[in-house]
Design a protein around this motif. Sequence first.
Motif, PDB file in Angstrom:
ATOM      1  N   LEU A   1      -1.374  -4.083  -4.382  1.00 17.40           N
ATOM      2  CA  LEU A   1      -2.067  -4.467  -3.158  1.00 17.40           C
ATOM      3  C   LEU A   1      -1.588  -5.822  -2.666  1.00 17.40           C
ATOM      4  O   LEU A   1      -1.353  -6.741  -3.451  1.00 17.40           O
ATOM      5  CB  LEU A   1      -3.588  -4.517  -3.405  1.00 17.40           C
ATOM      6  CG  LEU A   1      -4.254  -3.192  -3.800  1.00 17.40           C
ATOM      7  CD1 LEU A   1      -5.699  -3.435  -4.212  1.00 17.40           C
ATOM      8  CD2 LEU A   1      -4.182  -2.190  -2.651  1.00 17.40           C
TER       9      LEU A   1
ATOM     10  N   SER B   1      -9.176  -1.863  -3.643  1.00 14.49           N
ATOM     11  CA  SER B   1      -8.605  -2.002  -2.305  1.00 14.49           C
ATOM     12  C   SER B   1      -9.653  -2.405  -1.277  1.00 14.49           C
ATOM     13  O   SER B   1     -10.871  -2.265  -1.490  1.00 14.49           O
ATOM     14  CB  SER B   1      -7.960  -0.679  -1.872  1.00 14.49           C
ATOM     15  OG  SER B   1      -8.970   0.304  -1.639  1.00 14.49           O
TER      16      SER B   1
ATOM     17  N   THR C   1      -6.226   0.890  -8.375  1.00 15.20           N
ATOM     18  CA  THR C   1      -5.795   0.309  -7.098  1.00 15.20           C
ATOM     19  C   THR C   1      -6.770   0.669  -5.986  1.00 15.20           C
ATOM     20  O   THR C   1      -7.149  -0.193  -5.178  1.00 15.20           O
ATOM     21  CB  THR C   1      -4.381   0.807  -6.746  1.00 15.20           C
ATOM     22  OG1 THR C   1      -3.471   0.366  -7.752  1.00 15.20           O
ATOM     23  CG2 THR C   1      -3.937   0.259  -5.392  1.00 15.20           C
ATOM     24  N   TYR C   2      -7.173   1.940  -5.939  1.00 16.69           N
ATOM     25  CA  TYR C   2      -8.115   2.322  -4.886  1.00 16.69           C
ATOM     26  C   TYR C   2      -9.421   1.535  -4.996  1.00 16.69           C
ATOM     27  O   TYR C   2      -9.908   0.996  -3.991  1.00 16.69           O
ATOM     28  CB  TYR C   2      -8.435   3.823  -4.928  1.00 16.69           C
ATOM     29  CG  TYR C   2      -9.590   4.121  -4.001  1.00 16.69           C
ATOM     30  CD1 TYR C   2      -9.406   4.172  -2.628  1.00 16.69           C
ATOM     31  CD2 TYR C   2     -10.898   4.240  -4.488  1.00 16.69           C
ATOM     32  CE1 TYR C   2     -10.474   4.352  -1.759  1.00 16.69           C
ATOM     33  CE2 TYR C   2     -11.976   4.435  -3.632  1.00 16.69           C
ATOM     34  CZ  TYR C   2     -11.755   4.480  -2.277  1.00 16.69           C
ATOM     35  OH  TYR C   2     -12.814   4.636  -1.411  1.00 16.69           O
TER      36      TYR C   2
ATOM     37  N   LEU D   1       0.812  -1.207   0.000  1.00 13.12           N
ATOM     38  CA  LEU D   1       0.000   0.000   0.000  1.00 13.12           C
ATOM     39  C   LEU D   1       0.850   1.263   0.000  1.00 13.12           C
ATOM     40  O   LEU D   1       0.406   2.326  -0.401  1.00 13.12           O
ATOM     41  CB  LEU D   1      -0.933   0.004   1.198  1.00 13.12           C
ATOM     42  CG  LEU D   1      -2.256  -0.740   1.017  1.00 13.12           C
ATOM     43  CD1 LEU D   1      -2.993  -0.834   2.328  1.00 13.12           C
ATOM     44  CD2 LEU D   1      -3.121  -0.053  -0.031  1.00 13.12           C
TER      45      LEU D   1
END
Length: 290
Positions: A73, A136, A132-133, A2
């Motif tokens: 991640l 997540s 990625t967010y 992260l």
Amino acid sequence: MLLTYDIISKGFVVIAAATCPLLLFVNAPFGRFTLPNDHALTIFNVDGIKSWIFMELFSPITFTYAFTQAPLLDHVSRVSAPQGLLAGLFLAHYLNRALVSPLRTPSRSRSHLSVVLAGMCFNIFNGLMMGTYLRSDIAHAFLSVAFRRPSYWGGILIWLAGFTGNILHDEILLNIRRNAKAKGKAKYEDDPAKKRAEHYAIPHGYLYKYISYPNYFCEWVEWIAFAFAAAPLPPLSSPAAFMENIHGPWVFVLSEILLMLPRAYKGHQWYLDKFAEYPKERKAVVPFII
């Protein structure tokens, strides 16, 4: 991993904040600010339409990779329906931005290679950050009951309004170019100075009544609404708390505003300088404000 996502997101904020004031003094050399043919650096000018498609495609490509493969991640959960819907909205925007809109453009001023490389870098890292967010655990937890949350659906509806407004106002600009080409005014493709004199006109209709850059304004509305639907609002109690808790969608909003606002302001001044009859009551990019 992260930390890598954190570096990208926080780096976006810092770079955008540092670049914003510089853009008030330096014109990014594309569009109406394309370098004239007698400028030494025009040897680095490239085709406007092809270069636009090239640099914008990096965003949906890296987004798709980050969202499906999650390379940044350490742990991922199964994609939920709210996450998937938001991913679809992101890709829809970039399908229009990277392919549909430029392929429908009759002509576009040449761009300097530096603009293309800067846009490419922005889109690579923005796609990675957003993908990625949304994949997540933070997004998964925030969106776990999104379908029962009014702010989620409100954000989706306002996103659609902003997306539609962006297309409508871009279409007005495209029609100006189509009309110019039909009248033979687009014959200056290789002479940016003459093209600037013939290629532009005063746009009218919809929010052009109030601002010079409604396409920018609608895009901001689009991504602010997306951020409200996708991520918790970062705290404003202190700069440290803000930086510690800001997530990808809000980073995207902030960086877009910081990087596009100077361009809108300078473009508005260009309209005022070029056209004596330009409506003086128009603001640059936010109705009645700026």
